[in-house]
Design a protein around this motif. Structure first.
Motif, short mmCIF file in Angstrom:
data_model
loop_
_atom_site.label_atom_id
_atom_site.label_comp_id
_atom_site.label_asym_id
_atom_site.label_seq_id
_atom_site.Cartn_x
_atom_site.Cartn_y
_atom_site.Cartn_z
N GLY A 68 4.84 -10.59 22.65
CA GLY A 68 4.38 -9.21 22.84
C GLY A 68 5.08 -8.54 24.01
N TRP A 96 -0.47 -7.05 13.75
CA TRP A 96 -0.28 -7.12 15.21
C TRP A 96 1.19 -6.91 15.56
CZ3 TRP A 96 2.62 -10.03 18.55
CH2 TRP A 96 2.25 -10.04 19.90
N ARG A 125 2.84 -3.72 17.62
CA ARG A 125 3.60 -3.91 18.86
C ARG A 125 5.01 -3.31 18.73
NH1 ARG A 125 -0.81 -5.23 19.07
NH2 ARG A 125 -1.92 -6.48 20.62
#
Length: 288
Positions: free
Chosen positions: A195, A244, A248
């Motif tokens: 991330g 996710w 991101r």
């Protein structure tokens, strides 16, 4: 923006990598994507060369599609001068093919350790040297080199660049317009720093250029049904939080294609139209 409108906008970015439905010929790929409303295709060099680069470019263009990436260049770790020269020549040819196809993205897989070597840092330095030679050549032709980190299980034989951090460390030595990176969920899902590295790839500071050149999706299923190379899972079948990753990458400023690249004999054995319809549905459910 409503959830439905957001999903429709994301579907406009969906691209199908050719290897996902490799049972299709190039004409079948172009026709199937056009019929399904998928506007982008990622192509591979061998079938494009067999069909003819110029003919493939016309075929895709006439179907109303665009080529989102060309796979692949790379394999740049050989220390032997003759092998190195041959690899550089092959990568220049790949750049020329990408430009002829109308894509600005050539995906590179770095190459593994040379036979008998255990020197990972040395191999990565040879990759950096090659990027320094190839980057300006590619940029002059409107193509960016997209360095793809692969899962560490490939480090010995296929790719000495295993993490997004390692890929960025190499890419950041060069102008962003010359060298970027690939974010591929299959290869990076396990890394708890990914991330932060995606945010880093997006650039920092006013006007900073993004390093994210391509974003690819596949799921991780266990046990790997066909080994490391051909064991990728259909979207939603495995352990990867695909939404996710997409959130991101979007937050890092990436607005380019979202390419589904799944190497799976189970998918290759099925009807291609059925597989593509399933991908569109899974994309809407698990990525949008």
């Amino acid at each position: 923006m409503s959830d439905r409108l957001r999903s429709l906008c994301l579907l406009d970015r969906l691209s199908l990598n050719q290897e996902t439905i490799r049972q299709w010929s190039l004409p079948e790929l172009a026709d199937g994507c056009a019929r399904a409303g998928v506007r982008g295709v990622g192509l591979w060099r061998a079938p494009v060369q067999e069909y003819g680069v110029a003919a493939a470019a016309r075929l895709v263009r006439d179907a109303g599609l665009r080529v989102t990436s060309l796979c692949r260049g790379g394999f740049l770790t050989a220390p032997d001068p003759g092998e190195r020269a041959a690899a550089l020549d092959d990568n220049r040819a790949a750049v020329d093919e990408a430009a002829a196809l109308g894509t600005d993205t050539l995906v590179l897989v770095s190459g593994g350790l040379p036979p008998g070597s255990r020197d990972l840092p040395g191999a990565r330095e040879r990759v950096a040297d090659a990027l320094g030679e190839l980057g300006p050549y590619a940029a002059q032709r409107g193509v960016r080199l997209a360095l793809e980190p692969l899962h560490p299980m490939y480090a010995a034989d296929r790719c000495v660049v295993s993490t997004l951090a390692q890929a960025l460390d190499l890419a950041e030595r060069f102008p962003a317009g010359q060298v970027g990176v690939v974010v591929d969920t299959y290869h990076l899902w396990w890394d708890d720093t990914v991330g932060a590295q995606i945010a880093r790839a997006g650039g920092t500071g006013e006007g900073a250029a993004s390093r994210i050149a391509a974003f690819q999706l596949a799921d991780w299923v266990t046990p790997l049904p066909e080994g490391a190379l051909l064991g990728r899972g259909q979207l939603g079948d495995g352990a990867v939080d695909l939404r996710w990753f997409r959130e991101r990458v979007d937050a890092a400023g990436y607005r380019g294609p979202v390419e589904v690249e799944i190497f799976s004999p189970a998918l290759w054995a099925r009807d291609g139209t059925e597989v593509l319809a399933e991908i569109v549905d899974r994309f809407r459910t698990h990525v949008g």
